[in-house]
Structures are given as structure tokens and as C-alpha cells.
Design a protein around this motif. Structure first.
Motif, PDB file in Angstrom:
ATOM      1  N   TRP A 482      34.189 -38.281 -11.633  1.00 11.13           N
ATOM      2  CA  TRP A 482      34.378 -37.665 -12.949  1.00 11.13           C
ATOM      3  C   TRP A 482      34.724 -36.191 -12.677  1.00 11.13           C
ATOM      4  O   TRP A 482      33.864 -35.374 -12.431  1.00 11.13           O
ATOM      5  N   ILE A 483      36.037 -35.910 -12.650  1.00 10.11           N
ATOM      6  CA  ILE A 483      36.552 -34.681 -12.052  1.00 10.11           C
ATOM      7  C   ILE A 483      36.884 -33.643 -13.122  1.00 10.11           C
ATOM      8  O   ILE A 483      37.736 -33.900 -13.990  1.00 10.11           O
ATOM      9  N   PRO A 484      36.274 -32.457 -13.076  1.00 12.92           N
ATOM     10  CA  PRO A 484      36.665 -31.378 -14.005  1.00 12.92           C
ATOM     11  C   PRO A 484      37.979 -30.744 -13.576  1.00 12.92           C
ATOM     12  O   PRO A 484      38.330 -30.727 -12.389  1.00 12.92           O
ATOM     13  N   ASP A 485      38.697 -30.173 -14.523  1.00 14.61           N
ATOM     14  CA  ASP A 485      39.973 -29.527 -14.220  1.00 14.61           C
ATOM     15  C   ASP A 485      39.807 -28.393 -13.216  1.00 14.61           C
ATOM     16  O   ASP A 485      40.704 -28.131 -12.392  1.00 14.61           O
ATOM     17  N   LEU A 508      25.832 -27.721 -16.978  1.00 16.10           N
ATOM     18  CA  LEU A 508      27.183 -28.095 -16.521  1.00 16.10           C
ATOM     19  C   LEU A 508      27.566 -29.499 -16.988  1.00 16.10           C
ATOM     20  O   LEU A 508      28.730 -29.786 -17.257  1.00 16.10           O
ATOM     21  N   HIS A 509      26.575 -30.368 -17.080  1.00 17.10           N
ATOM     22  CA  HIS A 509      26.810 -31.761 -17.470  1.00 17.10           C
ATOM     23  C   HIS A 509      27.429 -31.871 -18.852  1.00 17.10           C
ATOM     24  O   HIS A 509      28.245 -32.763 -19.115  1.00 17.10           O
ATOM     25  N   ASP A 510      27.076 -30.952 -19.744  1.00 17.44           N
ATOM     26  CA  ASP A 510      27.528 -31.029 -21.135  1.00 17.44           C
ATOM     27  C   ASP A 510      28.658 -30.055 -21.462  1.00 17.44           C
ATOM     28  O   ASP A 510      29.045 -29.922 -22.625  1.00 17.44           O
ATOM     29  N   PHE A 516      33.141 -24.783 -19.276  1.00 20.46           N
ATOM     30  CA  PHE A 516      32.615 -25.266 -17.991  1.00 20.46           C
ATOM     31  C   PHE A 516      32.988 -24.298 -16.875  1.00 20.46           C
ATOM     32  O   PHE A 516      32.141 -23.942 -16.024  1.00 20.46           O
ATOM     33  N   ALA A 517      34.222 -23.875 -16.848  1.00 24.83           N
ATOM     34  CA  ALA A 517      34.697 -22.999 -15.769  1.00 24.83           C
ATOM     35  C   ALA A 517      33.899 -21.694 -15.731  1.00 24.83           C
ATOM     36  O   ALA A 517      33.529 -21.209 -14.647  1.00 24.83           O
ATOM     37  N   GLU A 518      33.604 -21.132 -16.899  1.00 23.66           N
ATOM     38  CA  GLU A 518      32.840 -19.878 -16.952  1.00 23.66           C
ATOM     39  C   GLU A 518      31.420 -20.075 -16.431  1.00 23.66           C
ATOM     40  O   GLU A 518      30.917 -19.264 -15.644  1.00 23.66           O
ATOM     41  N   ARG A 519      30.775 -21.142 -16.878  1.00 22.03           N
ATOM     42  CA  ARG A 519      29.389 -21.364 -16.448  1.00 22.03           C
ATOM     43  C   ARG A 519      29.314 -21.741 -14.972  1.00 22.03           C
ATOM     44  O   ARG A 519      28.375 -21.355 -14.267  1.00 22.03           O
ATOM     45  N   TYR A 520      30.304 -22.477 -14.497  1.00 20.43           N
ATOM     46  CA  TYR A 520      30.338 -22.867 -13.083  1.00 20.43           C
ATOM     47  C   TYR A 520      30.447 -21.614 -12.208  1.00 20.43           C
ATOM     48  O   TYR A 520      29.771 -21.498 -11.172  1.00 20.43           O
ATOM     49  N   ALA A 521      31.272 -20.681 -12.629  1.00 20.33           N
ATOM     50  CA  ALA A 521      31.423 -19.431 -11.876  1.00 20.33           C
ATOM     51  C   ALA A 521      30.108 -18.662 -11.836  1.00 20.33           C
ATOM     52  O   ALA A 521      29.764 -18.032 -10.815  1.00 20.33           O
ATOM     53  N   PHE A 522      29.345 -18.726 -12.921  1.00 18.76           N
ATOM     54  CA  PHE A 522      28.038 -18.070 -12.969  1.00 18.76           C
ATOM     55  C   PHE A 522      27.104 -18.657 -11.908  1.00 18.76           C
ATOM     56  O   PHE A 522      26.437 -17.912 -11.171  1.00 18.76           O
ATOM     57  N   TYR A 523      27.068 -20.003 -11.812  1.00 20.17           N
ATOM     58  CA  TYR A 523      26.190 -20.634 -10.832  1.00 20.17           C
ATOM     59  C   TYR A 523      26.676 -20.389  -9.401  1.00 20.17           C
ATOM     60  O   TYR A 523      25.877 -20.267  -8.464  1.00 20.17           O
ATOM     61  N   GLU A 524      27.973 -20.340  -9.223  1.00 21.71           N
ATOM     62  CA  GLU A 524      28.493 -20.021  -7.886  1.00 21.71           C
ATOM     63  C   GLU A 524      28.045 -18.633  -7.434  1.00 21.71           C
ATOM     64  O   GLU A 524      27.682 -18.432  -6.255  1.00 21.71           O
ATOM     65  N   ALA A 525      28.061 -17.700  -8.357  1.00 28.48           N
ATOM     66  CA  ALA A 525      27.621 -16.342  -8.018  1.00 28.48           C
ATOM     67  C   ALA A 525      26.152 -16.327  -7.638  1.00 28.48           C
ATOM     68  O   ALA A 525      25.740 -15.636  -6.690  1.00 28.48           O
ATOM     69  N   TRP A 558      37.270 -44.409  -8.106  1.00 26.52           N
ATOM     70  CA  TRP A 558      38.481 -44.170  -8.878  1.00 26.52           C
ATOM     71  C   TRP A 558      38.570 -42.703  -9.290  1.00 26.52           C
ATOM     72  O   TRP A 558      37.557 -41.996  -9.338  1.00 26.52           O
ATOM     73  N   ILE A 559      39.765 -42.265  -9.617  1.00 22.98           N
ATOM     74  CA  ILE A 559      40.004 -40.887 -10.032  1.00 22.98           C
ATOM     75  C   ILE A 559      40.080 -40.833 -11.552  1.00 22.98           C
ATOM     76  O   ILE A 559      40.981 -41.415 -12.170  1.00 22.98           O
ATOM     77  N   THR A 560      39.119 -40.140 -12.170  1.00 24.80           N
ATOM     78  CA  THR A 560      39.113 -39.959 -13.624  1.00 24.80           C
ATOM     79  C   THR A 560      38.865 -38.484 -13.928  1.00 24.80           C
ATOM     80  O   THR A 560      38.206 -37.789 -13.161  1.00 24.80           O
ATOM     81  N   PHE A 561      39.378 -38.005 -15.047  1.00 24.16           N
ATOM     82  CA  PHE A 561      39.399 -36.572 -15.332  1.00 24.16           C
ATOM     83  C   PHE A 561      38.543 -36.249 -16.559  1.00 24.16           C
ATOM     84  O   PHE A 561      38.842 -36.671 -17.682  1.00 24.16           O
ATOM     85  N   LYS A 562      37.501 -35.479 -16.332  1.00 24.94           N
ATOM     86  CA  LYS A 562      36.510 -35.158 -17.362  1.00 24.94           C
ATOM     87  C   LYS A 562      37.104 -34.376 -18.543  1.00 24.94           C
ATOM     88  O   LYS A 562      36.832 -34.693 -19.707  1.00 24.94           O
ATOM     89  N   ASP A 563      37.891 -33.348 -18.246  1.00 21.32           N
ATOM     90  CA  ASP A 563      38.307 -32.429 -19.309  1.00 21.32           C
ATOM     91  C   ASP A 563      39.290 -33.049 -20.305  1.00 21.32           C
ATOM     92  O   ASP A 563      39.118 -32.874 -21.519  1.00 21.32           O
ATOM     93  N   PRO A 564      40.331 -33.746 -19.881  1.00 20.53           N
ATOM     94  CA  PRO A 564      41.191 -34.399 -20.881  1.00 20.53           C
ATOM     95  C   PRO A 564      40.416 -35.382 -21.760  1.00 20.53           C
ATOM     96  O   PRO A 564      40.705 -35.498 -22.954  1.00 20.53           O
ATOM     97  N   CYS A 565      39.439 -36.074 -21.161  1.00 17.14           N
ATOM     98  CA  CYS A 565      38.656 -37.041 -21.949  1.00 17.14           C
ATOM     99  C   CYS A 565      37.860 -36.340 -23.038  1.00 17.14           C
ATOM    100  O   CYS A 565      37.673 -36.887 -24.134  1.00 17.14           O
ATOM    101  N   ASN A 566      37.381 -35.131 -22.779  1.00 16.07           N
ATOM    102  CA  ASN A 566      36.573 -34.409 -23.753  1.00 16.07           C
ATOM    103  C   ASN A 566      37.393 -33.534 -24.685  1.00 16.07           C
ATOM    104  O   ASN A 566      37.160 -33.501 -25.890  1.00 16.07           O
ATOM    105  N   LEU A 567      38.354 -32.815 -24.132  1.00 19.45           N
ATOM    106  CA  LEU A 567      39.139 -31.897 -24.956  1.00 19.45           C
ATOM    107  C   LEU A 567      39.984 -32.621 -25.988  1.00 19.45           C
ATOM    108  O   LEU A 567      40.311 -32.056 -27.042  1.00 19.45           O
ATOM    109  N   ARG A 568      40.338 -33.877 -25.717  1.00 19.64           N
ATOM    110  CA  ARG A 568      41.138 -34.651 -26.664  1.00 19.64           C
ATOM    111  C   ARG A 568      40.290 -35.676 -27.423  1.00 19.64           C
ATOM    112  O   ARG A 568      40.823 -36.479 -28.184  1.00 19.64           O
ATOM    113  N   SER A 569      38.981 -35.643 -27.228  1.00 16.76           N
ATOM    114  CA  SER A 569      38.100 -36.580 -27.930  1.00 16.76           C
ATOM    115  C   SER A 569      37.956 -36.190 -29.393  1.00 16.76           C
ATOM    116  O   SER A 569      37.644 -35.028 -29.701  1.00 16.76           O
ATOM    117  N   PRO A 570      38.136 -37.116 -30.326  1.00 20.85           N
ATOM    118  CA  PRO A 570      37.950 -36.792 -31.748  1.00 20.85           C
ATOM    119  C   PRO A 570      36.509 -36.426 -32.083  1.00 20.85           C
ATOM    120  O   PRO A 570      36.249 -35.794 -33.097  1.00 20.85           O
TER     121      PRO A 570
END
Length: 953
Positions: A482-485, A508-510, A516-525, A558-570
Motif C-alpha cells: 500500500w504505497i504512498p505517493d 501516518l495510517h490515516d 501525509f508528506a508533511e507529517r512523514y517529514a516531521f517523523y523523519e526529522a 502486488w503494487i497498489t497506490f494509497k493516495d489515488p485511492c483516497n484522494l479520489r474517494s467520494p
């Protein structure tokens, strides 16, 4: 055997003409009756090949030698003929045969030459023989048949002929005599009446590879058996101890069937309250003729109601039972049941397998897919595993989100110890799926999803490997990344990537997209400062390469993409899509209190396409009725866990898909690997999407909006085509996607906002592996797998021939035994069969001959109209790391939400055996009762990573 005649030896692929052979194509052949025809060097190759096969057989080693020998001999013979013809440019057919004989002797192939000479003599005698001699040769010994009451009587030849004639009636290319001859080869004295019927079925079945219409012949013969079985059980008084069979109409049978099935507690008693005579009168017995053998046999094995091994449900009764089950809460349920039945019986639309299994029964679990999120404690983990078992029991496919479970080495507060991570629990989930096998009707199946930032992701990638500690392997479970952009962006920049344990990064899960990108950068720091207890920094490209390597090696994850699934979810206003399902087409929200449920069915595009394009009126009618059927599933459904019921009633998602896409392309004469095919994928999905959304609006006007409509993208007038802009705003690159449209979407947007939607989601393209077999069309959106192959599923092994191809080859005079052998020899591909015209090579290119970019492009054109996703298999003939890297990056750049199996040609093989022995004669072994019964009725388990996996549909 004689060149320029129709030989009878077992076929071998002809050798392509050499340049020397092409030079003599201007020669003319004088036949025995004085007629003159063009010279065809391929016929010489065919004749020599058949002589070789008659002596040496069809083994792989022999085949290679024969192929090369025939090539050389053909070249020698045509050269000799060119010289002999001189200026006249004509040559007698006997001269050609003499040259063949002479070339065989000169090359030292004495046994082959002898076989050829004997064949010439045999053909000469046949030409001289009187017609009655040939007729006498077909006579058979008198057999005795044992009737159900124990009596023995002579085989009724007249009735046998009548039965086979009826099975062949109206079908082009089939021969009553050929089926009859095959049946006689498989008879023995004292066979039982049912075995006589089975012998007919099996005999017609063996001829399918020669003529696809024999699939209908064998289905009709199987139907005879089923009629005797079902009607004899439901109406014992109608049972006859004769070879003529039972003569009872559907109108007589159907009311008795419903009453008895209710009494035996197979069907809901409410079905008995329908107007049964009215429904019986609406049945269409002629639609039984739509079934091919594979479809009817599949229904016989696993779908029809049975007791004590006796099937008592006939095909049209089965489809009406399903329709009644779906109409049970309608106000005018008789009329609706007939409406639903007409749709199913026409094969314009077919419900998914759980609906077909369970509609109208006491436990109507009709939903196909369930998605769950696993909690990060023992109660949550084992409750989810128990939920898996309960959901699987009634034929549900499962998708589990395991990302919340803390990783290896993380702290356990209750014991002050360290966690073993996700993998040991996945092993338990794997074994549970095997133990609870969907009610004994098909394999239990589950897919585990894990986000790419999870600390256990590297071990997760190894789950399907055949090496290593078996306690940390799941050989039966499907897995998916489940791959983030953000990860894909890091891969493209060759940047680092950090892994975390979710107990330290719970939000990060939600999160998805830019958040996601902003919070991920926070945890990386924080990790760089040493403030994270469990973390690991790696090169993103290295992890990506391992993903691709494992996908190639094991088929997973399998390769699946988290962000398109969520950003385009109604439904992003009330939750997060944490995973897809078993087959990667469902993208619905899950949480601790909600198990997502989806209800599936598929439109048969083959039935809605003409040479001029789609039948838009028929599409609208089909989609409108089908949406009502799918919406009814939600209210009728039997829910095994409360979280599933809660979710389904709140959001009311359905997933209408398509099947027969490749058949539609054949009808319009469009090659799959073309811009025209991609455009058709676009316009056809646009039309289906338009009418599906419109139908949901109509249902909302009649029945009310779904409860969580307010705040959804729908409520804001943002339709699937519009949600692409949301994805684009969260991408750093420009999406490689065509955004054109053809219909009045502005008018529909207005209706959606004003009236609302009955369903939170409407479209999802499932694999349709089984229901497409039932309808006799190509599955889902797949290109043709092979033009001739043996399909294995839980109902056995079935020869599958591309009927469209056969039709075209017949029209051009190219369909014969040799072509059958060519297709076997070249693994169902036309590419290396030189006598095939180029336009047919392009039109009938198989999945591994098509550049996979065309599959991705067509999928991208569809995805813009779909509010969920697609089960998208990717085919690549000779995969390597570079090709796979490019392919999956293209899928991401095109905005695809998910991909499914990666298929490589190295794992596929065509069954090259035939029904003939190496002496060229058909096997004449008597059909033993046990063997026939096993061949017709015994299920065969398919591998979970089989190209024809039936886990979802």
C-alpha cells in the motif's frame, strides 16, 4: 500421406515456406478430376509432417526433429517440382506425391516413406470402394444398457442418433456423425444409462479444439443428464426407465422445484409466496442453449442446489431463484423478479459468485468482498482473524489492513517486552484462510496489505518466498504493498526512505496526499535526532527494486497506490481507505467499527457491442436494472459480523464492473494494442459510468440518499472525472492522463447534488474469472490469454478455443487440423504461423504479445470514470528489472489506483496433447464409470496464483 489431399494422421505444425518454395507459387496443380488449382507448398509440409507424426509421435524431442526435417525436405521437393514443371508451369498431383516419396527415401527416412506409401495405397482403395463399404466400416457391435430399475436392454441406436442430432441442431461446423463415432469408441457392454449420457458429453467435449461449437453440443448433452437428474428428484412420478429421457416442461417443473426446495429448507419460505405459475411462464427454456460446456459444467459442479450429490436445480430455475432472492423485498416482487431474470438469462449482466450461490437461500450472504483494519493488540488481532473466518465461511473474499500492528522490536508496555512484529500473525491469518474454505465451495482467500513505511515491510516482501524460515512464510495468502505517493517521488529522486513502527507514528495510517508528506517529514526529522525508538533509513530505490524483484519471483506483493485511492474517494469526508480487497478493485473506508463490504456484478460488453460500436439503449437498460439488483443486495444480505452490516447500510457501496471487453473489440475489429482500443475503453466506461450514476440518482429519488451522503464528493458535485484534479494538486508531476469526455456531465452533476445518490460507490471492475465462464465470454478487461489452451479450475480441465478466431480462419479457408496443431505448437499464438494474414495476427494477438503499455493506457482511460478501481493484470513476455520498473512507474504516472497479478510467459504452457495416439487413431479405451464420473463431476483445486484464479468471482 498424399500432398494436396486431406490426410488423417495426427497433425504436426507445417514448416513455413522457404524462399525457394515461395518462388514456385505460380505453379498450377492438375487434380485427379481435371480441375486446376494453385500450388501450395504448405500442403507438402503438412503431408510430410503427418507421416512423421504417424511414426514418431508428438513428443517434444520428436517435434523439434520433425520440424527441422520437414523444413529441409519441403525445400528439396519444391525445388525438384520447379525443375520438372519447366515452361508449362503445371504439374500432376501424382507427380507431386511421387516427389514426396522420392525425397523421403533419398533422405534415409525409410520408415516415414513407408508410412507415406501405405497411406497413398489406403486412399486409393477408399476412392475405389463402393459407398456401402464405407458405411459398413462405421457399424458397431450391439451393446446392452442397464436401466435405473435394473433391467437390461439393447442400446437404442435410433434414440442415440436422435439425441445427438438435437444437440447439434442449428450449429455450424459440427457433425452428428463425428460425435456419434466418438461416442461409439467410448461404449462398453453393460454400461448404465447415466454412463451412456456421460459418454456423449465427453465425446463431444473432445472435439472442441477442432470446432468451438462443440462446446454448445457438449453443454446440451450435459443438460440432458441434468434434466433427468433434477426432474427425477423433484418429480419422481415423471421418472422413466427408458433411454428416451424425461419429457417434462419448465412450466411443470418450476413450481414443484420451489415447493420442494422450501420444504427441504434449502430456500427461504418467502420464495414459495411468489406467483410461481406466473414466474414459470416467464422462464425461457431456449436460453439453456446459450450455455457452453465450461459454463454449464461450472454451474453443475458448484452452483446448482443439490442433496446427496443429486443436482435438482435446472439452469433457468437457478437464474429465476437468484432473481427472486434479489426481488424479495420489492413492492411488486413478481414483476421485478421477472425483470431481473430476463437480464441474467440473457447474459447481459451477471451477479458475482456469492450472490449466485446464496440468493434466495436461508443464509443469503450475497456480498463478494470484505475489507478490515487490524487493531494493534491481541484482542484486535484475533478478533480480526475470527472475523476473517466468519466472513469466508459464506463465500467472501477478504482484504486485511495490517499497517496498525506494531513492528518487530517495538516496545510492549503490558509485558515490558519486544514485539515479534506483523509476520507471525500473518501466518495465523494464512492458515485460517485455508481452514475456512468458503463453505466448501471454493478456496478461502485473503490479501494482506502493508504500507511502505512500516518497519516490517522488508520481511513482508519475503512472505511468499519458498526459501527461509517457513514459520515466517505465508505460501497461500496474497499480499500487497500500500504505497504512498511520497515513496514513489523518493524513488524517482533516488532519495532516502525511512521505516517506522506504527505505534510511534499512529497518525501516518490515516493521512494521505500532501498531509501525509508533511507529517512523514516531521517523523523523519525526529528519527534523525534519535528521538524514535524503532526506525531505519534506506535508499528508496533499493526498496523499490526489492519490491519489483519479489513481484517477479513470487508474484507478490502486488503494487497498489494509497493516495489515488483516497484522494479520489467520494467518502474521504468520513474515513480513510486503508487497503483494497482480495482482487484490488475495491477501495472503501475501514476502521475499528466498520468492515467495508462491496456487492459486485458485471455487464457483459460482448452482448452490448455491434460492429458499429456500443448499443447505448441496451447499455442504459442493463445498467439501470443491474444497479437496482446490486442495491437490493445491501438490504437483503446476511451479515456474519455487525461491523459489516453497519458499514454497508451507512454507505451502501456497490461495484458494477464489465466483462467481455476483448470480445467487444473482436466484434468491432479493433486490435487490443491500439489507440482505438484505448479510446473504446474510455468511451465505453464513460457510458457505463454515466448510466450507473444516473441509476443511483433515480434510486435515491425513490428510496432516499445513503446516510453519509452529505459532505461527500458527490454532494459537492465532484464526480469521478472531477476528482482527478484533487489527485493532480497532490502530485509534483503532471498526470499522464487523457481528460476528454463525450456526454452531458453537467446535467448529471446537477441531479446528483439536488437529488443525491443511493450508493456511495458505483463502479469497480472485478476479475470475473468464473462468471465470464458461465456467460462464455472473455474475462473482465483482459486481453485474450491464448487462442487455444487448456483451462484448469475447480471444475476440471477444459479446452478453450477462440471462437472469433476460428470464424475468421474458416472464412479465409485456413481452419483445419494443422491449424489446431500450429496453435498448440506455438502456445496459442498466431505470431509465428506464417500463413496467418497480418491483420488477423494483430487482431488476435494474445496477452503476452501485446506491449503492456497498452494495458496500462486502456486502464488509465477507464480509471477516470470509476469511483473505485480495477483488477488489472499486467502481462509481460520476458520481464526484467528495467521493464518492470518502467511499467509500474507508468501505472503510477497514469493515476492508476491499483494493479493485480504480474503474469510472465515463462509460467504458462498450452496443453499440447491431443485425443489421438501416435498412430494417428483416436483412443478407443472404454469409458469406465468411475473415470467418467470423475472427469465430469470432480472438482479440481486451482493454485491461488493461477492465471484463472477464481477467488473473487
Amino acid at each position: 500421406m498424399a500432398a494436396h489431399t486431406s490426410p488423417s494422421f495426427s497433425p504436426q505444425p507445417p514448416v513455413p515456406m522457404s524462399s525457394e518454395a515461395e518462388a514456385v507459387t505460380a505453379l498450377r496443380v492438375v487434380r485427379r478430376d481435371g480441375a486446376v488449382s494453385p500450388f501450395d507448398a504448405n500442403k507438402i509440409s503438412v503431408a510430410i509432417s503427418k507421416a512423421f507424426v504417424a511414426v514418431e509421435g508428438t513428443g517434444a524431442e520428436a517435434s523439434a526433429r520433425i520440424h527441422e526435417s520437414v523444413r529441409k525436405l519441403t525445400s528439396q521437393i519444391v525445388g525438384a517440382l520447379e525443375r520438372r514443371a519447366g515452361g508449362s508451369r503445371t504439374i500432376e498431383i501424382e507427380d507431386i506425391q511421387d516427389q514426396v516419396e522420392l525425397a523421403l527415401m533419398r533422405s534415409g527416412e525409410h520408415k516415414i516413406a513407408r508410412a507415406y506409401v501405405l497411406y497413398r495405397e489406403e486412399r486409393s482403395k477408399q476412392r475405389q470402394a463402393a459407398p456401402e463399404v464405407a458405411a459398413a466400416a462405421t457399424s458397431s457391435p450391439a451393446y446392452k444398457v442397464k436401466l435405473p430399475d435394473g433391467r437390461v436392454e439393447p442400446l437404442d441406436d435410433a434414440q442415440l442418433l436422435k439425441t445427438i442430432e438435437a444437440a447439434c441442431a442449428g450449429l455450424e461446423g459440427v457433425s452428428v456423425q463425428e460425435v456419434l463415432s466418438e461416442v461409439r469408441r467410448n461404449l462398453y457392454d453393460g454400461l448404465q444409462l447415466k454412463e451412456l449420457g456421460l459418454a456423449q458429453v465427453m465425446s463431444a467435449r473432445t472435439l472442441v479444439e477442432k470446432e468451438p461449437n462443440y462446446a454448445y453440443v457438449s453443454a446440451r448433452l450435459l443438460l440432458n443428464l441434468l434434466r433427468n437428474e433434477a426432474i427425477g428428484f423433484i418429480m419422481p412420478a415423471a421418472q422413466q426407465n427408458t433411454q428416451a429421457g424425461i419429457n417434462v416442461s419448465y412450466a411443470e417443473y418450476f413450481p414443484e422445484y420451489v415447493k420442494k426446495a422450501v420444504e427441504m429448507q434449502f430456500l427461504d419460505r418467502e420464495l414459495g409466496a411468489f406467483d410461481l405459475p406466473r414466474l414459470a411462464a416467464a422462464l425461457k427454456p431456449e436460453n439453456d442453449g446459450k450455455f457452453q460446456f465450461l459454463g454449464l459444467q461450472t454451474l453443475y459442479d458448484r452452483y446448482f442446489l443439490h442433496k446427496g450429490g443429486i443436482r435438482f436445480e435446472l439452469p433457468q430455475a437457478f437464474l429465476m431463484r437468484v432473481s427472486m432472492g434479489l426481488a424479495i423485498r420489492e413492492l411488486d416482487r413478481d414483476a421485478r423478479a421477472i425483470e431481473f431474470y430476463n437480464l441474467l438469462s440473457s447474459f447481459d449482466f451477471m451477479c458475482s459468485t456469492p450472490t449466485l450461490f446464496n440468493a434466495g437461500t436461508l443464509r443469503p450472504q450475497l456480498s463478494s468482498c470484505f475489507l478490515t483494519t487490524i487493531g494493534d493488540d491481541l484482542d484486535g488481532i484475533f478478533k480480526s482473524i475470527k472475523d476473517n473466518a466468519l466472513l469466508s465461511k459464506y463465500a467472501g473474499g477478504l482484504g486485511n489492513d495490517w499497517t496498525p500492528v506494531r513492528g518487530l522490536g517495538s516496545h510492549i508496555a503490558g509485558t515490558n517486552g519486544q514485539s515479534q512484529g506483523v509476520v507471525p500473525f500473518l501466518k495465523v491469518a494464512n492458515d485460517t484462510a485455508i481452514a475456512v474454505n468458503q463453505g466448501g465451495k471454493r478456496k478461502g482467500a485473503v490479501c494482506a496489505y502493508l504500507e511502505t513505511w512500516h518497519i516490517d515491510v522488508e520481511e513482508f516482501l519475503d512472505l511468499r518466498k519458498n526459501t527461509g524460515d517457513d514459520r515466517r512464510r505465508t505460501h497461500d495468502m496474497n499480499t500487497a504493498n500500500w504505497i504512498p505517493d511520497l515513496f514513489m517521488e523518493r524513488v524517482e529522486k533516488d532519495a532516502s526512505w525511512t521505516l517506522f513502527s506504527p505505534d510511534e507514528t499512529p497518525d501516518l495510517h490515516d493521512l494521505f496526499g500532501n498531509a501525509f508528506a508533511e507529517r512523514y517529514a516531521f517523523y523523519e526529522a525526529k528519527a534523525q535526532k534519535g528521538e524514535m525508538k524503532v526506525s531505519k533509513s534506506i535508499r528508496a530505490v533499493d526498496l523499490w527494486r526489492k519490491m519489483i524483484s519479489m513481484l517477479f519471483e513470487t508474484g507478490h506483493p502486488w503494487i497498489t497506490f494509497k493516495d489515488p485511492c483516497n484522494l479520489r474517494s467520494p467518502q474521504q469526508h468520513i474515513g480513510v481507505v486503508h487497503s483494497s480487497n482480495l482482487c484490488t478493485e475495491i477501495t472503501l473506508n475501514t476502521n475499528a467499527k466498520e468492515i467495508a463490504v462491496c456487492n459486485l456484478g458485471s455487464v457483459n460488453m460482448a452482448n452490448h457491442t455491434t460492429p458499429d460500436g456500443l448499443d447505448e439503449v441496451r447499455i442504459k437498460k442493463t445498467v439501470t436494472t443491474a444497479m437496482r439488483m446490486l442495491d437490493n443486495v445491501i438490504d437483503i444480505n446476511f451479515y456474519t459480523v455487525p461491523e459489516a452490516r453497519n458499514s454497508n447500510l451507512r454507505h451502501r457501496p456497490v461495484g458494477m464492473g464489465v466483462m467481455g471487453f476483448q470480445d467487444a473489440l473482436y466484434t468491432m475489429r479493433i486490435p487490443f494494442a491500439s489507440e482505438a482500443a484505448a479510446k473504446f475503453a474510455d468511451t465505453s466506461m464513460e457510458l457505463i459510468s454515466y448510466h450507473a450514476i444516473a441509476a443511483s440518482v433515480e434510486l435515491a429519488a425513490e428510496r432516499g440518499r445513503y446516510p453519509t451522503f452529505e459532505g461527500s464528493l458527490w454532494s459537492k458535485g465532484i464526480l469521478p472525472i472531477d476528482s482527478i484534479s484533487i489527485l493532480q494538486k497532490n502530485r509534483s508531476h503532471l498526470l499522464n492522463l487523457d481528460l476528454s469526455s463525450t456526454l452531458d456531465w453537467n446535467g448529471l452533476r446537477k441531479k446528483v447534488v439536488e437529488i443525491g445518490m443511493r450508493n456511495s460507490n458505483t463502479l469497480a471492475i472485478a476479475p470475473t474469472a468464473t462468471i465470464s465462464n458461465i456467460c462464455g465470454v472473455t474475462q473482465s478487461i483482459e486481453p485474450t490469454y491464448q487462442n487455444l489452451y487448456v483451462k484448469s479450475n475447480m471444475s476440471g480441465d477444459f479446452t478453450v478455443v477462440n471462437a472469433s478466431l476460428v470464424h475468421d480462419l474458416k472464412a479465409r479457408g485456413l481452419w483445419d487440423e494443422v491449424m489446431v496443431s500450429d496453435l498448440k505448437y506455438f502456445d496459442g499464438s498466431l505470431g509465428r504461423i506464417e500463413r496467418i494474414p497480418e491483420d488477423l495476427r494483430e487482431l488476435y494477438a494474445t496477452s503476452f504479445e501485446i506491449e503492456p503499455t497498452w494495458i496500462v493506457q486502456s486502464a488509465a482511460r477507464r480509471q477516470k470514470w470509476i469511483d473505485q478501481a480495477q483488477s488489472l493484470n499486467l502481462y509481460i513476455a520476458q520481464p526484467n528489472g528495467k521493464k518492470l520498473d518502467a511499467l509500474y512507474r507508468e501505472a503510477w504516472h497514469a493515476g492508476l489506483k491499483t494493479t493485480y497479478y504480474l503474469r510472465s510467459s515463462s509460467a504458462t504452457h498450452v496443453e499440447k496433447s491431443t485425443v489421438k495416439r501416435t498412430d494417428g487413431k483416436l483412443n478407443a479405451v472404454a469409458v469406465a464409470p468411475a473415470a467418467v464420473a470423475a472427469a465430469v463431476a470432480a472438482p479440481k483445486q486451482c493454485a491461488i496464483d493461477d492465471p484463472e484464479c477464481e477467488a473473487c468471482q
